[in-house]
Enzyme design. Structure first.
Site, mmCIF file in Angstrom:
data_model
loop_
_atom_site.group_PDB
_atom_site.id
_atom_site.type_symbol
_atom_site.label_atom_id
_atom_site.label_comp_id
_atom_site.label_asym_id
_atom_site.label_seq_id
_atom_site.Cartn_x
_atom_site.Cartn_y
_atom_site.Cartn_z
ATOM 1 N N HIS A 167 -5.208 -4.497 13.099
ATOM 2 C CA HIS A 167 -4.626 -5.839 13.263
ATOM 3 C C HIS A 167 -4.462 -6.332 11.827
ATOM 4 O O HIS A 167 -5.314 -7.052 11.306
ATOM 5 C CB HIS A 167 -5.573 -6.778 14.015
ATOM 6 N N ARG B 203 0.317 -4.860 17.236
ATOM 7 C CA ARG B 203 1.006 -6.120 16.946
ATOM 8 C C ARG B 203 1.314 -6.925 18.199
ATOM 9 O O ARG B 203 1.564 -8.120 18.127
ATOM 10 C CB ARG B 203 2.279 -5.812 16.146
ATOM 11 N N LYS B 204 1.357 -6.261 19.351
ATOM 12 C CA LYS B 204 1.657 -6.942 20.626
ATOM 13 C C LYS B 204 2.872 -7.858 20.498
ATOM 14 O O LYS B 204 2.801 -9.061 20.764
ATOM 15 C CB LYS B 204 0.451 -7.731 21.140
ATOM 16 N N PHE B 205 4.005 -7.277 20.144
ATOM 17 C CA PHE B 205 5.253 -8.045 20.080
ATOM 18 C C PHE B 205 5.553 -8.637 21.453
ATOM 19 O O PHE B 205 5.236 -8.028 22.481
ATOM 20 C CB PHE B 205 6.405 -7.123 19.661
ATOM 21 N N TYR C 114 -15.995 -3.901 29.407
ATOM 22 C CA TYR C 114 -16.143 -2.533 28.909
ATOM 23 C C TYR C 114 -16.449 -1.549 30.035
ATOM 24 O O TYR C 114 -17.220 -1.840 30.949
ATOM 25 C CB TYR C 114 -17.272 -2.460 27.879
HETATM 26 O O1 S5P Z 1 -5.996 -5.120 27.065
HETATM 27 C C1 S5P Z 1 -6.310 -4.985 25.897
HETATM 28 C C2 S5P Z 1 -5.387 -4.552 24.941
HETATM 29 C C3 S5P Z 1 -5.818 -4.354 23.628
HETATM 30 S S1 S5P Z 1 -4.716 -3.612 22.536
HETATM 31 N N1 S5P Z 1 -7.595 -5.225 25.486
HETATM 32 C C4 S5P Z 1 -8.010 -5.053 24.188
HETATM 33 O O2 S5P Z 1 -9.196 -5.272 23.908
HETATM 34 N N2 S5P Z 1 -7.107 -4.654 23.228
HETATM 35 C C5 S5P Z 1 -7.513 -4.510 21.805
HETATM 36 O O3 S5P Z 1 -8.505 -3.500 21.725
HETATM 37 C C6 S5P Z 1 -8.112 -5.762 21.178
HETATM 38 O O4 S5P Z 1 -7.109 -6.515 20.529
HETATM 39 C C7 S5P Z 1 -9.118 -5.196 20.196
HETATM 40 O O5 S5P Z 1 -8.473 -4.942 18.960
HETATM 41 C C8 S5P Z 1 -9.540 -3.868 20.791
HETATM 42 C C9 S5P Z 1 -10.868 -3.883 21.532
HETATM 43 O O6 S5P Z 1 -11.923 -4.136 20.652
HETATM 44 P P1 S5P Z 1 -13.469 -4.051 21.108
HETATM 45 O O7 S5P Z 1 -14.211 -4.489 19.902
HETATM 46 O O8 S5P Z 1 -13.651 -4.969 22.282
HETATM 47 O O9 S5P Z 1 -13.729 -2.598 21.473
#
Ligand code: S5P
Length: 276
Positions: A63, A93-95, A223
């Site tokens: 990011h 970037r999630k455009f 998670y």
């Molecule tokens: O649905 C989503 C999509 C994305 S890209 N859920 C997410 O968590 N992400 C990204 O994955 C979020 O922006 C972050 O950068 C990463 C998860 O991070 P963590 O620390 O929770 O594992």
């Protein structure tokens, strides 16, 4: 045959998009379906975490807009690490805007994402024109795009008919859309009744919301384990952030490396389990 039972190496041969092909080859070569998400705000932490986890990953997710002391040399350093450790780069970037605007956001500004990021992603909410706008910039550079078909957060609106439409949108642009951010494999999603799956189609599914020790972060994140994500839900790549580098403060590089290898092994074991 379903991608679910095929090896990464076998699937790599089928892909024509250079980013997808290279990612699958890298996964196979390094025996790693791990993508580390490096969501830190300092230039030095960013690079030292990437240097530490580099040997264990096939993909680094960034990011870049959260780096407080960003300067263009950060991109050069990131590219050096990508060559040193053999991984691809994915700017998350999630455009989400009209074609003309996303083309400018992708090519220009301070970050010039298209010049260095092999893969980026977009929300399908504006419709197919967002893919056309990004493809105008990214395709000539050999880049690949992921659509956010689902999200990992509690209460996400990307579900049901929205997810099905996202998959149909991707089917209309398979030269550039290489897969999805999603929570499960998308092979049968969005097919009309009686419609057969096109055997030439092989979207990659990258899945965030992966953790071995906790089930949430108190801010909506949810998670699941690598086994649930890769073996049970059929996703191809696990995206792990804080599970590897913890809460920031003093980054303990030895511990970051131990966690990266722990997640790499868990992701790879789940893939081997799925093949059998
Ligand atoms: O649905 C989503 C999509 C994305 S890209 N859920 C997410 O968590 N992400 C990204 O994955 C979020 O922006 C972050 O950068 C990463 C998860 O991070 P963590 O620390 O929770 O594992």
């Amino acid at each position: 045959m379903s991608a679910y039972r095929r090896t990464y190496a076998d699937r790599a041969k089928q892909h024509v998009n250079p980013a997808a092909k290279s990612l699958l080859e890298t996964i196979e070569r390094k025996q790693s379906n791990l993508c580390v998400s490096v969501d830190v705000t300092s230039f030095n932490d960013f690079l030292s975490i990437i240097d530490a986890v580099g040997p264990y990953v096939s993909l680094i997710k960034t990011h870049v807009d959260i780096i407080e002391d960003f300067e263009p040399s950060l991109i050069l350093r990131l590219q050096e690490l990508s060559a040193k450790h053999d991984f691809l780069i994915f700017e998350d970037r999630k455009f989400a805007d009209i074609g003309n605007t996303v083309a400018l956001q992708y090519s220009s500004g301070v970050h010039k994402i298209a010049t260095w990021s092999h893969i980026t992603n977009a929300h399908p909410v504006p419709g197919p024109s967002i893919i056309r706008g990004l493809a105008a910039v990214g395709l000539p550079l050999g880049r690949g795009l992921l659509l956010l078909a689902e999200m990992s957060t509690a209460g996400a609106l990307a579900r049901g008919a929205y997810t099905e439409d996202a998959v149909r949108m991707a089917r209309g642009a398979r030269d550039f859309v290489i897969g999805f951010i999603a929570q499960r494999r998308m092979e049968g999603v969005g097919l009309a009744e009686g419609e057969k799956r096109n055997e030439a189609e092989d979207f990659l599914v990258l899945s965030p919301g992966v953790g071995l020790d906790v089930t949430g972060d108190g801010m909506g994140q949810q998670y699941r384990t690598p086994e649930q994500v890769v073996s049970e839900s059929g996703c191809d790549i696990i995206i792990v952030g804080r599970g590897i580098y913890g809460k920031l403060g003093n980054v303990d590089i030895g511990e970051v490396q131990r966690q990266a290898e722990r997640y790499r092994k868990a992701g790879w074991d789940a893939y081997l389990q799925r093949l059998n």
